[in-house]
Scaffold this active site. Sequence first.
Site, PDB file in Angstrom:
ATOM      1  N   SER A  24       5.597  -9.023  -3.800  1.00 50.57           N
ATOM      2  CA  SER A  24       5.509 -10.385  -3.266  1.00 50.57           C
ATOM      3  C   SER A  24       4.808 -10.389  -1.911  1.00 50.57           C
ATOM      4  O   SER A  24       5.089  -9.573  -1.047  1.00 50.57           O
ATOM      5  CB  SER A  24       6.914 -10.969  -3.118  1.00 50.57           C
ATOM      6  OG  SER A  24       6.854 -12.244  -2.512  1.00 50.57           O
ATOM      7  N   ALA A  73       4.110  -9.939   9.970  1.00 50.19           N
ATOM      8  CA  ALA A  73       4.999 -11.058  10.274  1.00 50.19           C
ATOM      9  C   ALA A  73       4.255 -12.318   9.889  1.00 50.19           C
ATOM     10  O   ALA A  73       3.725 -13.036  10.733  1.00 50.19           O
ATOM     11  CB  ALA A  73       5.384 -11.073  11.747  1.00 50.19           C
ATOM     12  N   ILE A  74       4.163 -12.533   8.570  1.00 56.47           N
ATOM     13  CA  ILE A  74       3.445 -13.699   8.058  1.00 56.47           C
ATOM     14  C   ILE A  74       4.268 -14.955   8.343  1.00 56.47           C
ATOM     15  O   ILE A  74       3.726 -16.002   8.668  1.00 56.47           O
ATOM     16  CB  ILE A  74       3.203 -13.563   6.531  1.00 56.47           C
ATOM     17  CG1 ILE A  74       2.589 -12.199   6.183  1.00 56.47           C
ATOM     18  CG2 ILE A  74       2.345 -14.711   6.010  1.00 56.47           C
ATOM     19  CD1 ILE A  74       1.241 -11.925   6.747  1.00 56.47           C
ATOM     20  N   ASN A 130      14.384 -13.289  -2.456  1.00 55.61           N
ATOM     21  CA  ASN A 130      14.083 -12.554  -1.228  1.00 55.61           C
ATOM     22  C   ASN A 130      15.174 -12.908  -0.226  1.00 55.61           C
ATOM     23  O   ASN A 130      15.076 -13.918   0.472  1.00 55.61           O
ATOM     24  CB  ASN A 130      12.689 -12.968  -0.753  1.00 55.61           C
ATOM     25  CG  ASN A 130      12.347 -12.432   0.622  1.00 55.61           C
ATOM     26  OD1 ASN A 130      13.116 -11.682   1.218  1.00 55.61           O
ATOM     27  ND2 ASN A 130      11.201 -12.826   1.132  1.00 55.61           N
ATOM     28  N   CYS A 133      15.748 -13.294   4.587  1.00 56.99           N
ATOM     29  CA  CYS A 133      15.570 -14.315   5.609  1.00 56.99           C
ATOM     30  C   CYS A 133      16.850 -14.458   6.412  1.00 56.99           C
ATOM     31  O   CYS A 133      17.943 -14.270   5.903  1.00 56.99           O
ATOM     32  CB  CYS A 133      15.286 -15.674   4.977  1.00 56.99           C
ATOM     33  SG  CYS A 133      13.957 -15.626   3.821  1.00 56.99           S
ATOM     34  N   LYS A 168      16.160  -8.893  -4.165  1.00 50.52           N
ATOM     35  CA  LYS A 168      15.403  -7.950  -3.355  1.00 50.52           C
ATOM     36  C   LYS A 168      16.176  -7.609  -2.090  1.00 50.52           C
ATOM     37  O   LYS A 168      16.400  -8.463  -1.236  1.00 50.52           O
ATOM     38  CB  LYS A 168      14.054  -8.565  -2.986  1.00 50.52           C
ATOM     39  CG  LYS A 168      13.120  -7.609  -2.292  1.00 50.52           C
ATOM     40  CD  LYS A 168      11.712  -8.149  -2.325  1.00 50.52           C
ATOM     41  CE  LYS A 168      10.712  -7.207  -1.722  1.00 50.52           C
ATOM     42  NZ  LYS A 168       9.353  -7.778  -1.766  1.00 50.52           N
ATOM     43  N   THR A 196      10.680  -4.807   3.466  1.00 48.35           N
ATOM     44  CA  THR A 196      10.169  -4.088   4.646  1.00 48.35           C
ATOM     45  C   THR A 196      11.279  -3.743   5.641  1.00 48.35           C
ATOM     46  O   THR A 196      12.323  -4.377   5.669  1.00 48.35           O
ATOM     47  CB  THR A 196       9.101  -4.929   5.365  1.00 48.35           C
ATOM     48  OG1 THR A 196       9.656  -6.208   5.663  1.00 48.35           O
ATOM     49  CG2 THR A 196       7.868  -5.107   4.505  1.00 48.35           C
ATOM     50  N   GLY A 247       5.769   1.917   0.006  1.00 47.09           N
ATOM     51  CA  GLY A 247       4.803   2.980   0.247  1.00 47.09           C
ATOM     52  C   GLY A 247       4.279   3.704  -0.973  1.00 47.09           C
ATOM     53  O   GLY A 247       3.779   4.813  -0.848  1.00 47.09           O
TER      54      GLY A 247
HETATM   55  C1  LIG Z   1       1.688  -8.733   4.226  1.00 51.56           C
HETATM   56  C2  LIG Z   1       2.976  -8.643   3.488  1.00 51.56           C
HETATM   57  C3  LIG Z   1       3.631  -9.811   3.104  1.00 51.56           C
HETATM   58  C4  LIG Z   1       4.840  -9.742   2.422  1.00 51.56           C
HETATM   59  N1  LIG Z   1       5.455 -10.916   2.028  1.00 51.56           N
HETATM   60  C5  LIG Z   1       6.609 -10.856   1.307  1.00 51.56           C
HETATM   61  C6  LIG Z   1       7.251 -12.038   0.837  1.00 51.56           C
HETATM   62  O1  LIG Z   1       6.790 -13.154   1.038  1.00 51.56           O
HETATM   63  N2  LIG Z   1       8.400 -11.911   0.125  1.00 51.56           N
HETATM   64  C7  LIG Z   1       8.946 -10.700  -0.147  1.00 51.56           C
HETATM   65  O2  LIG Z   1       9.978 -10.646  -0.819  1.00 51.56           O
HETATM   66  N3  LIG Z   1       8.355  -9.560   0.271  1.00 51.56           N
HETATM   67  C8  LIG Z   1       7.212  -9.599   1.002  1.00 51.56           C
HETATM   68  N4  LIG Z   1       6.627  -8.418   1.430  1.00 51.56           N
HETATM   69  C9  LIG Z   1       7.245  -7.139   1.096  1.00 51.56           C
HETATM   70  C10 LIG Z   1       6.556  -6.449  -0.079  1.00 51.56           C
HETATM   71  O3  LIG Z   1       6.650  -7.225  -1.243  1.00 51.56           O
HETATM   72  C11 LIG Z   1       7.161  -5.059  -0.334  1.00 51.56           C
HETATM   73  O4  LIG Z   1       8.497  -5.211  -0.751  1.00 51.56           O
HETATM   74  C12 LIG Z   1       7.138  -4.163   0.892  1.00 51.56           C
HETATM   75  O5  LIG Z   1       5.920  -4.322   1.563  1.00 51.56           O
HETATM   76  C13 LIG Z   1       7.327  -2.673   0.584  1.00 51.56           C
HETATM   77  O6  LIG Z   1       6.413  -2.183  -0.334  1.00 51.56           O
HETATM   78  P1  LIG Z   1       4.966  -1.555   0.042  1.00 51.56           P
HETATM   79  O7  LIG Z   1       5.181  -0.485   1.033  1.00 51.56           O
HETATM   80  O8  LIG Z   1       4.399  -1.091  -1.262  1.00 51.56           O
HETATM   81  O9  LIG Z   1       4.160  -2.689   0.613  1.00 51.56           O
HETATM   82  C14 LIG Z   1       5.419  -8.490   2.128  1.00 51.56           C
HETATM   83  C15 LIG Z   1       4.756  -7.318   2.525  1.00 51.56           C
HETATM   84  C16 LIG Z   1       3.555  -7.371   3.195  1.00 51.56           C
HETATM   85  C17 LIG Z   1       2.888  -6.098   3.608  1.00 51.56           C
END
Ligand SMILES: Cc1cc2nc3c(=O)[nH]c(=O)nc-3n(C[C@H](O)[C@H](O)[C@H](O)COP(=O)(O)O)c2cc1C
Lengths: 319, 319, 272, 272
Positions: A24, A73-74, A130, A133, A168, A196, A247
């Site tokens: 996501s 930090a979107i 998610n 929050c 999640k 994250t 990762g």
């Molecule tokens: C730019 C960005 C935006 C993200 N936005 C969301 C989000 O809106 N909702 C959510 O549940 N996770 C969000 N995540 C988390 C990712 O879905 C993922 O769970 C997390 O980045 C760990 O996996 P990765 O290391 O493969 O990125 C975001 C991650 C990134 C990097």
Amino acid sequence: MSTVPSLAVRLGSLELPYPTLMGSGCYGTGEEFAPLADLTRIGAIVLKSVTRLPRLGNPMPRIVHTPAGMLNAIGLQNPGIDWYLERELHKYAERPCKLIGSVAGFSVDDYARVCERLAARAEIAAVELNVSCPNVASEGETFGCDPGLTAEVVRAARSTTDKTLIVKLSPNVTDIAAVARAAEAAGADALAVINTVRGMAIDVDAWRPRLGNVAGGLSGPAIRPIAVLAVYEAAQAVRIPIVGQGGIETLTDALEFFLAGASAISIGTANFTDPRVPGRIVTELQAYLARRGLADLGALVGKANQGFTTPHQYEGDEG
Amino acid sequence: MSTVPSLAVRLGSLELPYPTLMGSGCYGTGEEFAPLADLTRIGAIVLKSVTRLPRLGNPMPRIVHTPAGMLNAIGLQNPGIDWYLERELHKYAERPCKLIGSVAGFSVDDYARVCERLAARAEIAAVELNVSCPNVASEGETFGCDPGLTAEVVRAARSTTDKTLIVKLSPNVTDIAAVARAAEAAGADALAVINTVRGMAIDVDAWRPRLGNVAGGLSGPAIRPIAVLAVYEAAQAVRIPIVGQGGIETLTDALEFFLAGASAISIGTANFTDPRVPGRIVTELQAYLARRGLADLGALVGKANQGFTTPHQYEGDEG
Amino acid sequence: MATIDTRVHATTVSERRELGPGVVLLTLDAAELANATRPGQYVMAIPPSGETAATALAVYETQGKLASLLFFTTGKRTRELAALHSGDRLDLIGPLGNGFDCSGDARDVAIVAGGVGIASVLLCAQRLVRLGSRVRLFYGARTAELLIESQRFADAGCELVETTDDGTRGAPGFVTDALERAPRPQAIYACGPTPMLRRVAQIANASGVRAQLSLEETFGCGIGGCWGCVVPLVRASVQAPSFPPAQAVNGDFVYARICREGPVFWAHELRW
Amino acid sequence: MATIDTRVHATTVSERRELGPGVVLLTLDAAELANATRPGQYVMAIPPSGETAATALAVYETQGKLASLLFFTTGKRTRELAALHSGDRLDLIGPLGNGFDCSGDARDVAIVAGGVGIASVLLCAQRLVRLGSRVRLFYGARTAELLIESQRFADAGCELVETTDDGTRGAPGFVTDALERAPRPQAIYACGPTPMLRRVAQIANASGVRAQLSLEETFGCGIGGCWGCVVPLVRASVQAPSFPPAQAVNGDFVYARICREGPVFWAHELRW
Ligand SMILES: Cc1cc2nc3c(=O)[nH]c(=O)nc-3n(C[C@H](O)[C@H](O)[C@H](O)COP(=O)(O)O)c2cc1C
Ligand SMILES: Cc1cc2nc3c(=O)[nH]c(=O)nc-3n(C[C@H](O)[C@H](O)[C@H](O)COP(=O)(O)OP(=O)(O)OC[C@H]3O[C@@H](n4cnc5c(N)ncnc54)[C@H](O)[C@@H]3O)c2cc1C
Ligand SMILES: Cc1cc2nc3c(=O)[nH]c(=O)nc-3n(C[C@H](O)[C@H](O)[C@H](O)COP(=O)(O)OP(=O)(O)OC[C@H]3O[C@@H](n4cnc5c(N)ncnc54)[C@H](O)[C@@H]3O)c2cc1C
Ligand SMILES: Cc1cc2nc3c(=O)[nH]c(=O)nc-3n(C[C@H](O)[C@H](O)[C@H](O)COP(=O)(O)O)c2cc1C
Ligand code: FES
Ligand code: FES
């Protein structure tokens, strides 16, 4: 002739041809990546989290690169569920893969209402909650960092839909197993582990935080060891399937998560390095199963669980 | 002639010529690094944690390299406080820098008894409490992950000595500010933020955990953003000085920690990359202060605290 | 649609040159990319090591089947790219972004470039000269040895106004000071550090000249998928993404993605 | 004391050669290191990028002011080292570790090397030949093209017994099988993967031959500071670190640091 090993996976009632979800917030609506990746060879796209009301999102900068990872930090920029359902969702229907909706909220009621409306739509194959929050009602404590609050959110959302509900989890806790158990008991069909990790970076020239929001979420290979342990601990705490993430960039990384106990994986940040990563992992995973003579992924899931014998020490000693 | 900026720092009653501590467990007894680094140009060595009873430590492997970091599970190998005081400590006295003892334990009583005996020794300039061990009495919950247990340990140790007491916090919590406040209220003179982050890696060839102890602690640049945020949050919660640590390798990294609110820093894993790192940081820090016209480190500490204005968003939103 | 030809291109380095201290020009064998790229577009360079995050780089020049990238080695990722040699492979995603609108009828055009911003404007300068405009390049850098490639622009038919912060070449001071002193152009194209662009926008807005600014921000995906690279736009602007009307959320702006709606924006539509 | 000459050495790469697929020989201009190193000692190579963790590498050969490293590119760190070219700088910590004891009076010696273990035994072989011993090198690798440097050992005066797992050169099977089949030596020196070393220890212990094994483990610091690299030793052994007596802790062993007390241990003193 040898048969091709199956990569199919089930999360609750959701059946996916591949065990690879696009994280996501990392894969847009799928449209952006469509010219660069074969969407028929991914499991599903988890759409960007949507909230009850529109959110402009955080001020810039929203992204900082850090060693082997990045902070973001979107701020959940999204048009809110009304607009999202009326003007956006129908456009995503043409994607050649399943879509999982993601819900974020600031109260239990937020989650339930948005989940209900989202899950009612045919374009949405499953819903991810998610829960990272902050809870506005209880002084900003994050739902996902408390087993009780997590359970409340899941119960409320559960009552609104029969579609697969993925919860999640946040890694920013001491005991992720407790939160995992709470989510399962409240009716989750699957868990996504992990979101994250909270972090921050400072601009040492300007003497101020690098992110407009001060703090952000760390993703990418840097957090992989944290994520693998979280999956390992959650997998031992629950019986529902787990979507491992944090990762993942290569087949080896993916295998770590399956062996730790994940039934499926999610790929986020790696798409920013190379959009061919998900396709490559599927191809290599298939070859790996074939080479090892394994009929399906089930043969891998949770199989790191042997451990070593540790006769002469206290448990869990990491000093 | 311009005066050389001072790098001196005070932690409780402990005065150090440089703000650079060598992290517990990472710098041996100082002897190993003596041929490779100038020990007169470091602030102090934090010795490897010692426990009441001898501990053989964890089975091999104890170390795994991970992206921009490493996992370790040494398991607090040490000869126990009796042997340590009788046969080892006097040998360390010849180091040309201050020595900080580190205490680990599995009960409140452990901490108090070992702290008392260690602090009584002239070789020991200050004591650090490593509260990241599991509490045997309360089902293995880690002391440092609970504000109440942390306070108990600190109170007990505080009653045994007037020497500077540094409490080393675990990052494996939801709210590090709460633990920081508890430690301060219980009498800590300073906080060390952070210890390693829990993690795990799996050998995908052998299908088993890479560490003999299954889980371990993640250190190095990978965790730096996590550590910077922890320092930032702890610094706002307490008035006592903070020793920032987690992935410091360069001047820039060090500045991040000072700006986040650390009065001193600790260097651990970077010594494994290059033992010249601590000396380099001291030299460059001095030059930095001079260039910026700052008389001492105090001018930096906590100065990232300006933040941005975030009018249109909920607080702390990292989605 | 702007990104219709976007693909992953497997290219080969055909030449690597150092133009100044830490400034590298990589020329790539990349026929399809070279053919598809318009002025002001960029690529995401996939790190050969596969390690974290592709890097956004403007396409500096295209010539036949060659496309070149010009970059400053500022960090880990550009250092990795700088270590490539002739014959090495480099995979790129592109072309990306909207690029400059060079179709206007301005006969007297100013291009303003600060530092590495020079990499984004050569194709634009060439196109405008070809379309018959008078093109003045206002080009500023910290110091003389970082004022690279001026000759390349002169050869392309631009008039040059150079500045350096330290006065080691051209007029001392900021490039925007030079712009302000100069006779007013009919259109402005600019790329450079954000403070420079803000100043260009002020100058342009104050004098009623339409200016196109190519913005920069730390990218996540670089292709519109993460909303990491935003800039606030006036709600009504063409480039603003669709979003609920103003009464639903406070603020009279909407965040647009620099990588997708941009990187080029009209100065008068920005709300920064 | 073993590590008395240990220092950080700033060396320069004088030659880089590829000996096989992913096998690199770096020859360094490193006079002090070359001079100080004894057989079986190693260095910690500081990564030129400064990125996480120095790498333990045996000193393969010394000659005048040259010292060479021979390594297989298995991961990120050895890949970085493999990317060095002649003229590049490489900083090393060393020499480290106890090294082999070559002072014995064994006239008939077996050296057993598996894979990259070959890098640790050349200095030892040269020394033993020079001291007048008959030296048989039992050398095994996965496949023929990884059986590198055999000629180097032959030239040094060793008798060669080669094996490959896949039978593409020498005897098919494990190198320890060849050792077992051969006439019993008076002393054994061995370096290679842990399973190989365990088998060598069994063979040596069973036949009453004293064997020195150079062990490998993932290192943290590589100089004795972190206790990350241990192996269990019989409590009474010379190399066992001082530790409270057995009744205080369960287990009849003590963990010794491979990097500090080793890397070479007597087979009969190991408790693995
Ligand atoms: C730019 C960005 C935006 C993200 N936005 C969301 C989000 O809106 N909702 C959510 O549940 N996770 C969000 N995540 C988390 C990712 O879905 C993922 O769970 C997390 O980045 C760990 O996996 P990765 O290391 O493969 O990125 C975001 C991650 C990134 C990097
Ligand atoms: C549309 C667009 C086009 C562009 N075109 C060009 C171009 O043509 N030429 C050009 O030179 N640039 C261009 N840029 C800028 C370029 O993309 C950035 O400079 C890019 O970030 C460089 O990456 P880097 O890793 O080398 O350095 P950066 O990511 O910029 O690193 C710079 C600083 O960030 C910090 N940092 C980075 N990584 C880490 C880390 N791992 N740990 C801690 N701190 C870190 C450090 O303080 C470092 O000094 C463009 C940008 C955009 C958006
Ligand atoms: C005393 C001693 C002497 C030695 N001498 C030699 C010698 O002469 N020649 C020689 O070739 N070797 C020698 N070695 C072995 C050498 O030190 C190791 O092979 C070293 O670890 C290589 O480092 P690397 O990063 O290239 O690969 P490794 O660290 O071994 O990486 C191998 C595997 O570890 C995992 N891994 C490593 N880094 C990461 C990461 N960032 N993320 C995820 N997974 C990762 C991956 O699965 C990878 O495939 C010696 C070792 C010792 C202890
Ligand atoms: C090998 C190793 C052993 C450690 N042992 C201890 C210990 O005994 N006690 C302790 O308080 N911290 C211990 N630590 C934690 C470090 O002191 C330090 O807090 C942590 O590694 C983060 O800093 P760094 O990233 O600079 O290493 C250890 C760390 C490592 C890598
Ligand atoms: S960088 Fe991802 S949307 Fe622009
Ligand atoms: S690697 Fe640190 S003690 Fe051996």
